[in-house]
Design a protein around this motif. Sequence first.
Motif, PDB file in Angstrom:
ATOM      1  N   GLU A   8       0.835  -1.207   0.000  1.00  0.00           N
ATOM      2  CA  GLU A   8       0.000   0.000   0.000  1.00  0.00           C
ATOM      3  C   GLU A   8       0.871   1.259   0.000  1.00  0.00           C
ATOM      4  O   GLU A   8       0.570   2.239  -0.690  1.00  0.00           O
ATOM      5  N   ASN A  57      -2.270   9.445   2.776  1.00  0.00           N
ATOM      6  CA  ASN A  57      -2.984   8.307   3.359  1.00  0.00           C
ATOM      7  C   ASN A  57      -2.411   8.024   4.742  1.00  0.00           C
ATOM      8  O   ASN A  57      -1.418   7.308   4.888  1.00  0.00           O
ATOM      9  N   GLU A 113      -3.330   6.127   6.940  1.00  0.00           N
ATOM     10  CA  GLU A 113      -3.381   4.723   7.335  1.00  0.00           C
ATOM     11  C   GLU A 113      -2.022   4.038   7.177  1.00  0.00           C
ATOM     12  O   GLU A 113      -1.747   3.051   7.860  1.00  0.00           O
ATOM     13  N   ALA A 116     -15.309   2.822  12.119  1.00  0.00           N
ATOM     14  CA  ALA A 116     -14.591   1.645  11.618  1.00  0.00           C
ATOM     15  C   ALA A 116     -15.146   0.399  12.281  1.00  0.00           C
ATOM     16  O   ALA A 116     -15.150   0.293  13.502  1.00  0.00           O
ATOM     17  N   LYS A 157      -9.796   0.582   6.329  1.00  0.00           N
ATOM     18  CA  LYS A 157      -9.643  -0.046   5.009  1.00  0.00           C
ATOM     19  C   LYS A 157      -8.387  -0.903   4.944  1.00  0.00           C
ATOM     20  O   LYS A 157      -8.427  -2.069   4.517  1.00  0.00           O
ATOM     21  N   GLN A 176      -8.676  -4.012   7.344  1.00  0.00           N
ATOM     22  CA  GLN A 176      -9.540  -5.077   6.836  1.00  0.00           C
ATOM     23  C   GLN A 176      -8.878  -5.824   5.688  1.00  0.00           C
ATOM     24  O   GLN A 176      -8.957  -7.053   5.608  1.00  0.00           O
ATOM     25  N   ARG A 177      -8.208  -5.091   4.804  1.00  0.00           N
ATOM     26  CA  ARG A 177      -7.534  -5.747   3.692  1.00  0.00           C
ATOM     27  C   ARG A 177      -6.378  -6.615   4.183  1.00  0.00           C
ATOM     28  O   ARG A 177      -6.183  -7.737   3.709  1.00  0.00           O
TER      29      ARG A 177
END
Length: 264
Positions: free
Chosen positions: A61, A90, A92, A206, A242, A245-246
């Motif tokens: 990512e 991002n 995250e 979330a 996101k 979870q991925r």
Amino acid sequence: MTAQPARTERRSPETAAALAADVPSFKPSLVKAVFRDVTPLHVSRSAAWAAGSVTRTVLAEIIDGARRAAAEEARRKLVPADLVAAIDRNVEVEVGTAWYERSPTFKELTGVAYDAEGGVVPARGRGGARRPSAVAGAHRFEAGVRRLLRGQGVAAVPALVRDLNGIASVFLTDLARDAARVVREGGVTRFGSVALVIPGEPATPAPLDASVPSRSSRTGDSRTVGRDDVLAAATIQLFGAKLRQRALAEALGATRNVTALPAR
């Protein structure tokens, strides 16, 4: 008799991706070595595959974000500025932060550290006993990082490869440490969730991952880090819904048939 030239096998992007998925970017042997640096607990085979998979997802990512930043300037070779842009865009993927203070890429971003009285905190020296650390062991991740770069069709300057190595090493070390804590404490207590809010848009909570056991449901050997312990640790390390979870979904997929996978 004239020798015939060797035929080059052409593979579709889908086939190449499927073949890449069969070989972990960060091998279980490397993962177990990182765990040994932080805990005496035994690490199960499925736990090693899960930890390697989570690390791979996170680094992929980050690289994708850097690739997009480079593409805006029509470049295929990534530079440190692309990494900074990926993290800025991002939040995250802001992981492995202990690496930031060691890297020239992030020094201007982290700034100068001050103590409680306003004095400048000097940089840590090299004195003292040498102990295994995520920073010292970052070079071990280079092969996996370069594999991920090739998978996205990009190259990177040495400084960026070094940063990706360091982030991967620190992230996996933190993941291993949290997985060991999950085992010692009998699970992970969830104190809520973090939602990323965009100004002017309503916040979306979330969701918690039902596949990850809570404190009261952990079972198994108290001397062994299992797959579910690694997944629980991933929920601690990854606060973005996101990416979390991925990463969990891909780790579950990577370990579904772990007994049939070759040892690496």
